[in-house]
Design a protein around this motif. Structure first.
Motif: not given
Length: 455
Positions: A69, A92-93, A95-96, A99-101, A393-394, A397
């Motif tokens: 990240e 989960p990390a 996937r986040a 989605l975020g970056s 998409t917050a 999943d």
């Protein structure tokens, strides 16, 4: 055009296979095998696109994801795409992080055609974010930014009609660029060394149109203290562009028809006609054929003007040009001024892609201009453009996000082609039967009115 460079961060054995495919697809691949090497390369060279290949190798733990990240954020001009194994998505990390970056991702094994399309889209968005989209030369674009198929066709038509002196009628919605098309016709024509006189027929008071277009002689009316040439005569040897010609009063339409037939004009108050050599380009945002049907426009004048018809497409029919135009307008609005705006945020790009642009290119320019003045951020956001953010998409999943994105892409494709299933399938790169199946899966009809109302 310079070669397309891509950074390939290969953390698994599939990286070699991916690198070979990228090279065959025309990319210049710079490969590294760990994050420190990637950060060093990104600090030394600019890459519009970077590809993370994380598959059958060791799983990325929380520390690896945090380092990844940090690497992505440190390379903000670069758009990242991921090729990852199914196991990585269990984290989960991770996937986040995606989605975020990341711009997008694909699960291994690769679907090469989808990967190619994904990387090309990522490259275009990187160019938009950096406001460094390489413009075509003026000789290629004729001053009209856009690489969509409808714009290529329009420029081809312009070059053809420019070779003659016959009247041209340009149709198109308000703000779509009819004036630019008229300018391009004149510049490409043998008359380019002579004047181009532009007249907005809807902006002149009806009582003044006659004298403005045709001129007047001394004593023709109170205040006429000297002879004056009209706008048509001022364009002698060149071109006159009559914008919004449908707003001309009927009595003036008769005079314009006489000028087109006789190639001469008569000033107000004059007893003799004056010969002029002027090419006429007219434009209207209303359908002149409909105006003829209701008696608002002369049929004989319509046929005189409609010798070479050209239609300028609305922006919603060339949505792929929105990034090009936005970056172009950003350069215009920041040229020669101290500014700290570096480009458009991810949310702004998504909002522009979701907007239908009823005001066309003019609306896009106005929104970018306002955003440059009003934003307090380095990256223009959706709210700076006055646009609603696209659905986020917050709270969902990765599978839900991908389903929502797939549904959205199908709806937009159908809207762009007027719900033509064949054209939409071709644009999406799938068969008609596959598109029908996907539409049924997502509960999508092909009624344009329904599609336009979808969130």
């Amino acid at each position: 055009m310079s070669a397309r460079k891509i950074l390939c961060l290969g953390l698994s054995e599939e990286a070699t296979l991916v690198e070979d495919h990228l090279q065959r697809s025309g990319w210049v691949v710079v490969r590294c095998q760990d994050l420190p090497a990637a950060r060093r390369l990104l600090a030394l060279r600019r890459f519009d696109v970077a590809l993370l290949v994380a598959g059958t190798g060791p799983r990325l733990d929380a520390a690896d994801v945090a380092a990844m990240e940090a690497c992505v954020h440190a390379s903000s001009p670069t758009e990242w795409v991921a090729l990852c194994g199914p196991g990585e998505l269990e984290s989960p990390a991770f996937r986040a992080l995606i989605l975020g970056s990341f711009f997008d991702y694909q699960v291994l094994p690769p679907e090469w055609r989808d990967l190619n399309r994904m990387l090309e889209h990522a490259e275009q968005r990187a160019l938009l974010r950096n406001a460094t989209i390489p413009p075509l030369s003026n000789g290629d674009t004729l001053g009209m930014v856009g690489q969509a198929e409808v714009m290529v066709k329009l420029r081809r038509q312009i070059r053809k009609v420019a070779e003659t002196s016959a009247p041209v009628l340009i149709c198109g919605e308000s703000g779509s660029g009819k004036e630019l098309a008229a300018q391009a016709i004149h510049v490409c024509s043998p008359r380019k060394g002579s004047p181009l006189v532009e007249v907005n027929c809807g902006a002149i008071a009806p009582s003044l149109i006659q004298s403005e277009l045709f001129g007047y002689v001394r004593g023709a009316f109170t205040g006429a203290t000297a002879d004056r040439r009209g706008l048509i005569e001022a364009a002698d040897g060149g071109t006159i562009f009559l914008d919004e010609v449908g707003d001309l009063p009927l009595e003036l339409q008769a005079n314009l028809l006489r000028f087109l037939q006789e190639k001469s004009i008569q000033r107000v108050g004059a007893v003799r006609s004056t010969a002029v050599d002027v090419r006429v380009i007219a434009a209207s945002h209303i359908d002149l054929a409909d105006a003829v049907a209701v008696g608002r426009f002369r049929e004989d004048l319509f046929y005189r003007l409609n010798v070479l018809p050209i239609e300028v497409p609305p922006l919603r029919q060339r949505m792929e040009d929105v990034p090009l135009l936005a970056a172009h307008f950003l350069k215009i609005c920041t040229a020669g001024q101290p500014h700290r705006v570096e480009g458009f945020s991810r949310q702004a790009v998504e909002a522009m892609a979701a907007h239908t642009w009823p005001g066309n290119v003019r609306e896009l320019f106005n929104r970018v201009q306002r955003a440059v003045v009003m934003t307090e951020q380095r990256w223009i956001g959706a709210h700076d453009l006055g646009l609603q953010p696209a659905d986020g998409t917050a709270g969902i999943d990765l599978d839900q996000a991908r389903t929502a994105a797939e549904r959205d892409v199908i709806c937009r494709a159908l809207m762009r082609v007027g719900s033509n299933i064949t054209l939409a399938a071709r644009e999406l790169g799938v068969s008609r039967m596959t598109l029908y199946r996907l539409m049924d899966k997502h509960g999508i009809g092909n009624d344009p009115a329904v599609l336009a109302q979808r969130p």
